[in-house]
Design an enzyme around this catalytic site. Structure first.
Site, PDB file in Angstrom:
ATOM      1  N   ASN A   1      -1.564 -10.074   2.372  1.00  0.00           N
ATOM      2  CA  ASN A   1      -3.019  -9.909   2.430  1.00  0.00           C
ATOM      3  C   ASN A   1      -3.545  -9.357   1.116  1.00  0.00           C
ATOM      4  OD1 ASN A   1      -3.122 -10.624   5.188  1.00  0.00           O
ATOM      5  ND2 ASN A   1      -2.868  -8.490   5.837  1.00  0.00           N
TER       6      ASN A   1
ATOM      7  N   ALA B   1       4.316  -8.028   2.756  1.00  0.00           N
ATOM      8  CA  ALA B   1       4.343  -7.813   1.308  1.00  0.00           C
ATOM      9  C   ALA B   1       4.567  -6.345   0.974  1.00  0.00           C
ATOM     10  CB  ALA B   1       3.036  -8.310   0.692  1.00  0.00           C
TER      11      ALA B   1
ATOM     12  N   GLU C   1       2.292  -9.166  12.154  1.00  0.00           N
ATOM     13  CA  GLU C   1       1.050  -9.694  11.586  1.00  0.00           C
ATOM     14  C   GLU C   1       1.103 -11.211  11.434  1.00  0.00           C
ATOM     15  OE1 GLU C   1      -1.170  -6.091   9.204  1.00  0.00           O
ATOM     16  OE2 GLU C   1      -0.015  -7.516   8.016  1.00  0.00           O
TER      17      GLU C   1
ATOM     18  N   GLY D   1       6.574  13.982  11.967  1.00  0.00           N
ATOM     19  CA  GLY D   1       7.890  13.455  11.656  1.00  0.00           C
ATOM     20  C   GLY D   1       8.233  12.193  12.425  1.00  0.00           C
TER      21      GLY D   1
ATOM     22  N   ASP E   1       4.582   1.398   6.155  1.00  0.00           N
ATOM     23  CA  ASP E   1       5.381   0.314   5.582  1.00  0.00           C
ATOM     24  C   ASP E   1       6.454   0.858   4.641  1.00  0.00           C
ATOM     25  OD1 ASP E   1       3.980  -1.650   6.958  1.00  0.00           O
ATOM     26  OD2 ASP E   1       2.473  -1.847   5.380  1.00  0.00           O
TER      27      ASP E   1
ATOM     28  N   GLY F   1      -2.822   3.152  -2.879  1.00  0.00           N
ATOM     29  CA  GLY F   1      -2.550   1.752  -2.583  1.00  0.00           C
ATOM     30  C   GLY F   1      -1.547   1.580  -1.464  1.00  0.00           C
TER      31      GLY F   1
END
Length: 297
Positions: free
Chosen positions: A13, A44, A135, A200, A228, A263
């Site tokens: 994306n 990604a 996704e 945690g 991620d 980011g």
């Protein structure tokens, strides 16, 4: 030592992120201080993180023939990801609309676009390990898992009902607290790791808690890429042969580093750096606080 080989089957994306003081309530409009475009998509993001952590990573995905797709591809290549499995399709590159508040919490809406065109090749069966998310269309993820012959990891996010056969094939499933609650079948999966944000993470084997790791105390800029990065670090750690408790605590250290950046694809260091730092932290805690709880407590 040869780096672990990992094939990520997942989304690509472009993230459009608005940063403001707080998240909007339903029907409300809030003003934001900043809007930025950056590479994203769970597939990604995890591929980029795993590559930066030291794995040999190939991404299977799809992008549009547009500027967003080209920017996403360049970001993946800069992270060291093999993008030979990324197809160019007629649909536009997927887009994620993200709002982030002053505490780093976020709301996300995704337009899948090209991610609905991902094709899983038969050669996936040759991959020593694969990592998938949700996704992509569920049928695509199921096809990838069915063809896999090696280690299979699934980040079951966003939460959807999952076929029993899919869960039975997974060597590892990673979810957050709300996703774990939304999919009751996960309680019987072989190995499930549940993240609890600042509290945690816990690993469960066939429903039994086997390891716990604390989250580091860090200043939060954005939580968008933390999950991620955590997932990628956990998978890479396990593929490198770390015991589950060590892989879990190292993944928490990597997730903590990720929230300190804005980011979704943070500039991570090799995994061994976080393993060393986490070991030092745990030794200091034992020295100051005495006996630390064990993995099964």
């Amino acid at each position: 030592m040869k780096p672990p080989q990992l094939t990520v089957v997942g989304s690509i994306n472009e993230d459009i992120t608005a940063v403001g003081n707080r998240l909007p309530a339903p029907g409300e409009t809030v003003s934001t201080a900043d809007v930025r475009h950056s590479p994203g998509g769970k597939g990604a993001n995890q591929a980029a993180a795993a590559a930066r952590l030291g794995a040999d990573v190939r991404l299977v995905g799809a992008r549009g023939n547009d500027g967003a797709g080209l920017r996403s591809l360049e970001a993946l290549q800069a992270a060291g990801v093999d993008v030979s499995g990324v197809a160019v399709v007629a649909r536009p590159t997927g887009t994620a609309l993200i709002v982030v508040d002053a505490d780093g919490e976020n709301q996300i809406a995704v337009a899948p676009g090209a991610n609905h065109e991902v094709q899983v090749a038969q050669t996936l069966s040759e991959a020593p390990a694969i990592l998938c998310q949700l996704e992509l269309p569920l049928a695509t993820t199921v096809a990838a898992v069915e063809r896999a012959t090696g280690f299979v990891a699934l980040n079951a996010s966003p939460a959807v009902p999952l076929p029993t056969d899919l869960l039975d094939r997974c060597d590892l499933v990673v979810v957050n607290e709300s996703e774990y609650a939304a999919v009751p079948a996960l309680s019987g999966a072989r190995l499930v790791v549940v993240t609890y944000g600042a509290k945690g993470a816990v690993a469960f084997r066939s429903g039994r808690s086997i390891a716990y790791a604390e989250a580091p105390k860090v200043e939060v800029v954005s939580t968008v890429g933390a999950g991620d990065a955590f997932c990628a670090a956990l998978v890479v750690g396990l593929l490198e042969g770390l015991p589950v408790p060590d892989a879990l605590s190292t993944a928490c250290a990597v997730g903590g580093a990720a929230v300190g950046t804005s980011g979704a694809q943070p500039p991570l260091r090799p995994l061994r750096d976080y393993l060393a730092a986490d070991a030092t932290t745990r030794t200091a805690r034992r020295t100051v606080h005495g006996r630390r709880r064990t993995a099964d407590q």
